[in-house]
Scaffold this motif. Structure first.
Motif, PDB file in Angstrom:
ATOM      1  N   ARG A  63       0.135  -5.389   0.586  1.00 38.35           N
ATOM      2  CA  ARG A  63      -0.515  -4.497   1.562  1.00 38.35           C
ATOM      3  C   ARG A  63       0.121  -3.104   1.538  1.00 38.35           C
ATOM      4  O   ARG A  63      -0.580  -2.094   1.580  1.00 38.35           O
ATOM      5  CB  ARG A  63      -0.431  -5.076   2.972  1.00 38.35           C
ATOM      6  CG  ARG A  63      -1.514  -6.073   3.295  1.00 38.35           C
ATOM      7  CD  ARG A  63      -1.555  -6.424   4.782  1.00 38.35           C
ATOM      8  NE  ARG A  63      -0.280  -6.899   5.317  1.00 38.35           N
ATOM      9  CZ  ARG A  63       0.154  -8.151   5.231  1.00 38.35           C
ATOM     10  NH1 ARG A  63      -0.569  -9.066   4.629  1.00 38.35           N
ATOM     11  NH2 ARG A  63       1.329  -8.489   5.746  1.00 38.35           N
TER      12      ARG A  63
ATOM     13  N   ASP B 122      -1.077  -1.311  -1.507  1.00 38.36           N
ATOM     14  CA  ASP B 122      -2.462  -0.886  -1.281  1.00 38.36           C
ATOM     15  C   ASP B 122      -2.524   0.361  -0.409  1.00 38.36           C
ATOM     16  O   ASP B 122      -3.306   1.278  -0.676  1.00 38.36           O
ATOM     17  CB  ASP B 122      -3.243  -2.012  -0.604  1.00 38.36           C
ATOM     18  CG  ASP B 122      -4.388  -2.524  -1.435  1.00 38.36           C
ATOM     19  OD1 ASP B 122      -4.771  -1.863  -2.433  1.00 38.36           O
ATOM     20  OD2 ASP B 122      -4.913  -3.592  -1.093  1.00 38.36           O
ATOM     21  N   GLU B 123      -1.710   0.395   0.637  1.00 39.27           N
ATOM     22  CA  GLU B 123      -1.672   1.557   1.524  1.00 39.27           C
ATOM     23  C   GLU B 123      -1.257   2.808   0.758  1.00 39.27           C
ATOM     24  O   GLU B 123      -1.841   3.882   0.939  1.00 39.27           O
ATOM     25  CB  GLU B 123      -0.721   1.317   2.691  1.00 39.27           C
ATOM     26  CG  GLU B 123      -1.245   0.342   3.712  1.00 39.27           C
ATOM     27  CD  GLU B 123      -0.212  -0.014   4.779  1.00 39.27           C
ATOM     28  OE1 GLU B 123       0.772   0.742   4.959  1.00 39.27           O
ATOM     29  OE2 GLU B 123      -0.401  -1.058   5.429  1.00 39.27           O
ATOM     30  N   GLN B 124      -0.240   2.678  -0.091  1.00 41.98           N
ATOM     31  CA  GLN B 124       0.217   3.841  -0.855  1.00 41.98           C
ATOM     32  C   GLN B 124      -0.826   4.299  -1.866  1.00 41.98           C
ATOM     33  O   GLN B 124      -0.999   5.496  -2.093  1.00 41.98           O
ATOM     34  CB  GLN B 124       1.552   3.545  -1.547  1.00 41.98           C
ATOM     35  CG  GLN B 124       2.702   3.461  -0.578  1.00 41.98           C
ATOM     36  CD  GLN B 124       2.753   4.659   0.358  1.00 41.98           C
ATOM     37  OE1 GLN B 124       2.744   5.806  -0.062  1.00 41.98           O
ATOM     38  NE2 GLN B 124       2.777   4.390   1.658  1.00 41.98           N
TER      39      GLN B 124
ATOM     40  N   SER C 271      -3.990   4.092  -1.418  1.00 42.45           N
ATOM     41  CA  SER C 271      -4.964   4.825  -0.599  1.00 42.45           C
ATOM     42  C   SER C 271      -4.453   6.208  -0.218  1.00 42.45           C
ATOM     43  O   SER C 271      -5.179   7.193  -0.328  1.00 42.45           O
ATOM     44  CB  SER C 271      -5.289   4.046   0.674  1.00 42.45           C
ATOM     45  OG  SER C 271      -5.985   2.882   0.359  1.00 42.45           O
ATOM     46  N   VAL C 272      -3.200   6.276   0.237  1.00 38.47           N
ATOM     47  CA  VAL C 272      -2.612   7.561   0.643  1.00 38.47           C
ATOM     48  C   VAL C 272      -2.630   8.550  -0.520  1.00 38.47           C
ATOM     49  O   VAL C 272      -2.968   9.728  -0.341  1.00 38.47           O
ATOM     50  CB  VAL C 272      -1.168   7.371   1.164  1.00 38.47           C
ATOM     51  CG1 VAL C 272      -0.423   8.683   1.263  1.00 38.47           C
ATOM     52  CG2 VAL C 272      -1.175   6.659   2.512  1.00 38.47           C
TER      53      VAL C 272
END
Length: 175
Positions: free
Chosen positions: A97, A100-102, A104-105
């Motif tokens: 997760r 995935d966040e990175q 997206s960022v």
């Protein structure tokens, strides 16, 4: 009133996760948060710098696999330096997760994160990779099993490269 020695503590609380720094490329100097997880060993800056200096002639446009992604340091570095595609495979859902966040960022459309056991993922049909990064948990036989599956499933393109991080006594004699 804050003491001089307390400056910056609010920014990085004592229990905060670590950070990795992207060494080169489009995200150079960018710091990415890393969750605090037992056994997680992000590849140190100096080692990544040396590795990617060696890979500078083949990273642009390459298809890369970071099989035991963990912090994603190797995969993010590859993408930052121009890899056309980077697949990050991580079994820990919290780490996946965070990866995935990175992605997206950073708006890193060339990166994919898969939350899966590495050996299970290697059994799935894949197009071959130009560069494969292997940094399995130490003290396991995951390295030799991964190398066998990569070879058996022709997952490395002809002339491709495999980078291994492991204790010296864990590296198979024929790699």
């Amino acid at each position: 009133m804050k003491k001089r020695s307390d400056r910056g503590r609010d920014k990085y609380p004592e229990k905060s996760p670590g950070r990795i720094r992207i060494i080169g490329g489009q995200w150079r100097h960018r710091q990415l948060p890393v969750p605090d997880r037992p056994g997680l060993r992000p590849t140190p800056d100096r080692l990544r710098e040396t590795l990617f200096n060696w890979l500078q002639d083949c990273i642009q446009g390459a298809r890369c696999l970071d099989l035991f992604a963990g912090s994603g340091a190797l995969g993010f570095e590859a993408a930052s330096r121009g890899a056309a595609g980077v697949v990050l495979v991580e079994r820990d859902p919290a780490l996946a997760r965070a990866l995935d966040e990175q992605v997206s960022v950073l708006q890193a459309a060339q990166m994919q994160v898969h939350c899966s056991e590495a050996l299970h993922w290697l059994h799935q049909p894949q197009d071959p990779f130009d560069i494969i990064f292997l940094d399995p948990p130490f003290g396991t036989d995951l390295l030799s099993q991964s190398l066998e599956l990569i070879a058996a499933n022709a997952m490395l393109r002809a002339g491709g490269r495999v980078y291994v991080e492991a204790p010296l006594n864990d590296v198979p004699s024929e790699t």
